[in-house]
Design a protein around this motif. Structure first.
Motif, mmCIF file in Angstrom:
data_model
loop_
_atom_site.group_PDB
_atom_site.id
_atom_site.type_symbol
_atom_site.label_atom_id
_atom_site.label_comp_id
_atom_site.label_asym_id
_atom_site.label_seq_id
_atom_site.Cartn_x
_atom_site.Cartn_y
_atom_site.Cartn_z
ATOM 1 N N GLU A 110 0.819 -1.214 0.000
ATOM 2 C CA GLU A 110 0.000 0.000 0.000
ATOM 3 C C GLU A 110 0.854 1.267 0.000
ATOM 4 O OE1 GLU A 110 0.940 -0.666 4.320
ATOM 5 O OE2 GLU A 110 0.522 -1.923 2.568
ATOM 6 N N ARG A 111 2.129 1.141 0.278
ATOM 7 C CA ARG A 111 3.009 2.304 0.347
ATOM 8 C C ARG A 111 3.783 2.541 -0.956
ATOM 9 N NH1 ARG A 111 5.180 4.055 6.081
ATOM 10 N NH2 ARG A 111 4.787 5.963 4.910
ATOM 11 N N VAL A 112 3.591 1.668 -1.934
ATOM 12 C CA VAL A 112 4.380 1.743 -3.172
ATOM 13 C C VAL A 112 3.453 1.994 -4.354
ATOM 14 C CG1 VAL A 112 6.071 0.585 -4.636
ATOM 15 C CG2 VAL A 112 6.065 0.160 -2.168
ATOM 16 N N ARG A 113 3.514 3.183 -4.923
ATOM 17 C CA ARG A 113 2.684 3.523 -6.084
ATOM 18 C C ARG A 113 3.216 2.864 -7.348
ATOM 19 N NH1 ARG A 113 0.897 9.915 -5.251
ATOM 20 N NH2 ARG A 113 0.685 9.806 -2.974
ATOM 21 N N SER A 114 4.514 2.845 -7.480
ATOM 22 C CA SER A 114 5.164 2.118 -8.573
ATOM 23 C C SER A 114 6.585 1.838 -8.130
ATOM 24 C CB SER A 114 5.152 2.918 -9.883
ATOM 25 O OG SER A 114 6.082 4.001 -9.832
ATOM 26 N N LEU A 115 7.225 0.899 -8.834
ATOM 27 C CA LEU A 115 8.585 0.498 -8.494
ATOM 28 C C LEU A 115 9.439 0.546 -9.747
ATOM 29 C CD1 LEU A 115 10.637 -0.779 -6.465
ATOM 30 C CD2 LEU A 115 9.750 -3.020 -7.186
ATOM 31 N N THR A 116 10.587 1.209 -9.636
ATOM 32 C CA THR A 116 11.582 1.206 -10.708
ATOM 33 C C THR A 116 12.900 0.742 -10.110
ATOM 34 O OG1 THR A 116 10.528 3.076 -11.847
ATOM 35 C CG2 THR A 116 12.812 2.580 -12.430
ATOM 36 N N VAL A 117 13.504 -0.272 -10.683
ATOM 37 C CA VAL A 117 14.795 -0.753 -10.196
ATOM 38 C C VAL A 117 15.810 -0.667 -11.331
ATOM 39 C CG1 VAL A 117 13.891 -2.214 -8.363
ATOM 40 C CG2 VAL A 117 14.119 -3.152 -10.649
ATOM 41 N N ILE A 118 16.981 -0.115 -11.024
ATOM 42 C CA ILE A 118 18.039 0.115 -11.996
ATOM 43 C C ILE A 118 19.297 -0.616 -11.530
ATOM 44 C CG2 ILE A 118 19.420 1.856 -13.218
ATOM 45 C CD1 ILE A 118 17.260 3.926 -12.361
#
Length: 295
Positions: A110-118
């Motif tokens: 619920e705390r993560v709107r989207s995730l980007t990992v590089i």
């Protein structure tokens, strides 16, 4: 241990979509380049970056007296979000910061709107053990993650065997050499810019040697990463890897395979750093991925 002050700063309007930038192990938040941050804020994002505990201007810890684990470093993500009044945010993560972001996305969706990992590895893949076995020249078990490139292994083997630098100049030269290695061979390396960055990192650190506590934290709880949980990630996920990744080659594809609906983006020439040549491409991708959507 909770009484640790974490340095952070934010850019952009408070009403914009929030992005929390999470840098990798032993790394200061200013390794998120100012130019990249500026592109995100110009695109209508509220951007927050921070120094992990024992890096930069955040508190340093007497590890012997107050040991901590990577669970505590992960919980600092929540603390930074809380301090900035964020119930949720878009997490944009680099290297080991990607492990933190993946864990948060599983633990508190619920705390993560989207995730980007590089330039990251799949949570639960044992990336730390793979790198350590490579540095020790030990065989990798069947099914292990792809190993770092030979030049990565040779550099850190030599670094481990070398005495620590004795002064600022020697330390900065070593930091530039490390940046050159991680940069890879796909794009020109700007040594002058690297020197300015590493001087900034050296000069703003409360205690540069305290970063080793992140390694101690990993040893304090080697099983920090839960295994077989990435199918639980509900946040829209963008995985970015460079074609010249030296530390974790091929790891991005493994994350994208395990996270439902994840998209893999390969960036030509990118290694394991964030050089100016890719800022616009990365920012464009992140802005598209973090555009407001129904939640």
């Amino acid at each position: 241990m909770q009484n640790v002050n974490i340095w952070s700063e934010e850019f952009g309007a408070a009403t914009d979509e929030p992005i929390l930038l999470i840098m990798g192990s032993m790394s200061q938040g200013v390794l998120w380049p100012d130019e990249f941050v500026g592109l995100l804020t110009a695109g209508g994002r509220r951007v927050i970056r921070y120094d992990h505990r024992d890096t930069g201007m955040s508190d340093t810890v007497d590890f012997a007296a107050h040991p901590y684990t990577w669970d505590d470093i992960k919980d600092d993500v929540y603390r930074v979000m809380d301090a900035h009044g964020l119930d949720s945010a878009h997490l944009v993560c680099h290297s080991a910061g990607g492990l933190l972001g993946q864990f948060v996305a599983v633990e508190r969706p619920e705390r993560v709107r989207s995730l980007t990992v590089i330039g990251s590895s799949p949570l639960g893949g044992g990336e730390g053990q793979v790198i350590m076995r490579a540095l020790l020249g030990q065989p990798q078990p069947e099914g292990s993650l792809p190993v770092p490139l030979p030049e990565f292994v040779a550099f850190y083997q030599a670094l481990i065997a070398s005495p620590p630098p004795q002064d600022r100049r020697a330390a900065i030269e070593g930091m530039i050499a490390e940046q050159r290695l991680l940069h890879g061979t796909g794009l020109p390396f700007d040594e002058d810019a690297a020197r300015r960055l590493q001087e900034r990192i050296y000069d703003r650190a409360r205690d540069l040697s305290a970063t080793v506590n992140h390694r101690l934290a990993a040893g304090a709880k080697p099983d920090f990463e839960p295994v077989g949980v990435l199918h639980q990630v509900k946040a829209p996920t963008l995985v970015i890897e460079g074609t010249h990744e030296v530390a974790k080659p091929g790891h991005g594809a493994l994350i994208a395979e395990q996270v439902p609906g994840a998209r893999l983006m390969m960036v030509e020439g990118l290694g394991h750093t964030l050089p100016p040549e890719v800022h616009e491409e990365l920012a464009t991708a992140v802005l598209a991925h973090t555009a407001p959507r129904d939640r």
